[in-house]
Design an enzyme around this catalytic site. Structure first.
Site, PDB file in Angstrom:
ATOM      1  N   ASP A  45      10.313  -2.630   4.251  1.00 42.30           N
ATOM      2  CA  ASP A  45       9.616  -1.369   3.924  1.00 42.30           C
ATOM      3  C   ASP A  45      10.115  -0.464   4.707  1.00 42.30           C
ATOM      4  O   ASP A  45      10.044  -0.319   5.879  1.00 42.30           O
ATOM      5  CB  ASP A  45       8.327  -1.793   4.339  1.00 42.30           C
ATOM      6  CG  ASP A  45       7.321  -0.392   4.172  1.00 42.30           C
ATOM      7  OD1 ASP A  45       6.793  -0.449   3.139  1.00 42.30           O
ATOM      8  OD2 ASP A  45       7.138   0.437   4.983  1.00 42.30           O
ATOM      9  N   TYR A  50      11.812   8.276   7.252  1.00 36.88           N
ATOM     10  CA  TYR A  50      12.082   7.336   8.357  1.00 36.88           C
ATOM     11  C   TYR A  50      13.763   7.753   8.412  1.00 36.88           C
ATOM     12  O   TYR A  50      14.104   7.600   9.547  1.00 36.88           O
ATOM     13  CB  TYR A  50      12.059   6.017   7.936  1.00 36.88           C
ATOM     14  CG  TYR A  50      10.669   5.507   7.936  1.00 36.88           C
ATOM     15  CD1 TYR A  50       9.578   6.114   8.093  1.00 36.88           C
ATOM     16  CD2 TYR A  50      10.502   4.084   7.410  1.00 36.88           C
ATOM     17  CE1 TYR A  50       8.279   5.637   7.934  1.00 36.88           C
ATOM     18  CE2 TYR A  50       9.323   3.387   7.301  1.00 36.88           C
ATOM     19  CZ  TYR A  50       8.025   4.237   7.592  1.00 36.88           C
ATOM     20  OH  TYR A  50       6.934   3.786   7.223  1.00 36.88           O
ATOM     21  N   LYS A  79       9.139   5.292   0.410  1.00 34.57           N
ATOM     22  CA  LYS A  79       7.987   5.970   0.162  1.00 34.57           C
ATOM     23  C   LYS A  79       8.534   7.636  -0.097  1.00 34.57           C
ATOM     24  O   LYS A  79       9.314   8.052   0.482  1.00 34.57           O
ATOM     25  CB  LYS A  79       7.102   6.041   1.272  1.00 34.57           C
ATOM     26  CG  LYS A  79       6.624   4.641   1.620  1.00 34.57           C
ATOM     27  CD  LYS A  79       5.649   4.830   2.920  1.00 34.57           C
ATOM     28  CE  LYS A  79       5.606   3.063   3.283  1.00 34.57           C
ATOM     29  NZ  LYS A  79       6.948   2.954   4.210  1.00 34.57           N
ATOM     30  N   HIS A 113       3.314   8.440   0.340  1.00 29.53           N
ATOM     31  CA  HIS A 113       3.498   8.093   1.608  1.00 29.53           C
ATOM     32  C   HIS A 113       1.985   8.351   2.446  1.00 29.53           C
ATOM     33  O   HIS A 113       1.522   7.775   2.965  1.00 29.53           O
ATOM     34  CB  HIS A 113       4.427   8.932   2.479  1.00 29.53           C
ATOM     35  CG  HIS A 113       4.775   8.166   3.708  1.00 29.53           C
ATOM     36  ND1 HIS A 113       6.020   8.040   4.169  1.00 29.53           N
ATOM     37  CD2 HIS A 113       4.179   7.772   4.753  1.00 29.53           C
ATOM     38  CE1 HIS A 113       6.244   7.492   5.233  1.00 29.53           C
ATOM     39  NE2 HIS A 113       4.903   7.019   5.605  1.00 29.53           N
TER      40      HIS A 113
END
Length: 282
Positions: A45, A50, A79, A113
């Site tokens: 994930d 990120y 996301k 998200h």
């Protein structure tokens, strides 16, 4: 050792235990993901925010090539970030996600998200996600950090053709959001738990320690097992190969009903991160 699969509302399957890579630096992400796949993880994930999507995807592709395991056996999630909400912005963001994941050909799941924009932004993003599924390059779509009002807004969307398959939010024994969980389950939206270890902020709890001692496992293993026993998809994270292995090694013991009840009683509404589930709906 691999995780059991659970079935989403569209009939597709996902490994119930996965690896989250939030705060895993891009420089480390490839190694961590490769190690995880070697150990038996089949669900990774990530997210645009990120900053490690490309490294994660390339590591998956590299491992698939070296292992001979079919692409269909690894589930990759990313996301769409808040700044990319809206139909046109989301279309472009999805395109970027797919470009970063080109080494694995398609994306198994894209989530919104969080609901932190406005109605037009959220629903426009969902419209773009639906089109990505219709294109065949994205297999499943869902939501993250959505509270009940945000979910209702989406389910009442006049252009809804694909229901969200899951809602991912912070969930652990010290934050048991019973009302939100029930609403998701009543609407056939799978609950996915991030921060299932409460970011280690509650480690040392006597109840968890005593149960861990009984089974000769770690506190983290008890928390992961609790999440799985509640039928959540769960996403512990670590960059340590040793902890990657122990976090996956939770299928050789079962918690009793009495132990689950004791763990349930720990709820104290402990938030270890943000809480977009309460973001005001316009």
């Amino acid at each position: 050792m691999t995780s059991p699969l659970v079935t989403l509302n569209n009939g597709n399957k996902v490994p119930q235990l996965g690896l989250g890579v939030y705060q895993t630096p891009a420089s480390d992400a490839g190694r961590v993901v490769f190690d995880a796949l070697e150990l038996g993880y089949r669900h990774i994930d990530s997210a645009a925010i990120y900053g490690n999507e490309r490294e994660v995807s390339e590591s998956i592709g590299k491992w698939l090539k070296s292992s001979g395991v079919p692409r269909s056996e690894v589930f990759y999630t990313t996301k769409i970030w808040n700044a990319d909400h809206g139909y046109e912005k989301a279309k472009q963001a999805i395109k970027v996600c797919l470009e970063k994941a080109k080494s694995i050909d398609y994306i198994d799941m894209i989530l919104i998200h969080s609901p932190m924009s406005d109605r037009e932004g959220r629903l426009g993003t969902w419209k773009a996600l639906q089109e990505s599924v219709e294109s065949g390059k994205v297999k499943n779509i869902g939501i993250s950090n959505y509270g009940i009002p945000h979910i209702k807004e989406l389910l009442n969307y006049s252009e809804l053709t694909i229901k969200p398959v899951m809602n991912q939010f912070e969930l652990h024994p010290w934050l048991v959001r019973e009302e939100l969980i029930k609403f998701c389950q009543d609407n056939d939206i799978y609950v996915e738990a991030y921060s299932p270890l409460a970011r280690a902020k509650a480690f040392g709890n006597p109840t968890i320690v005593s149960i861990a001692d009984k089974y000769k496992v770690t506190e983290a293993q008890i928390l992961i097992k609790w999440s799985l026993a509640k039928n959540f998809i769960t996403l512990p994270k670590t960059v340590s190969k040793e902890r990657l292995a122990s976090n996956l090694d939770v299928f050789s013991f079962e918690l009793t009903e009495d132990e689950l009840t004791k763990i349930d009683s720990l709820n104290s509404n402990l938030l270890t991160g943000w809480n977009p589930t309460e973001y005001p709906i316009d």
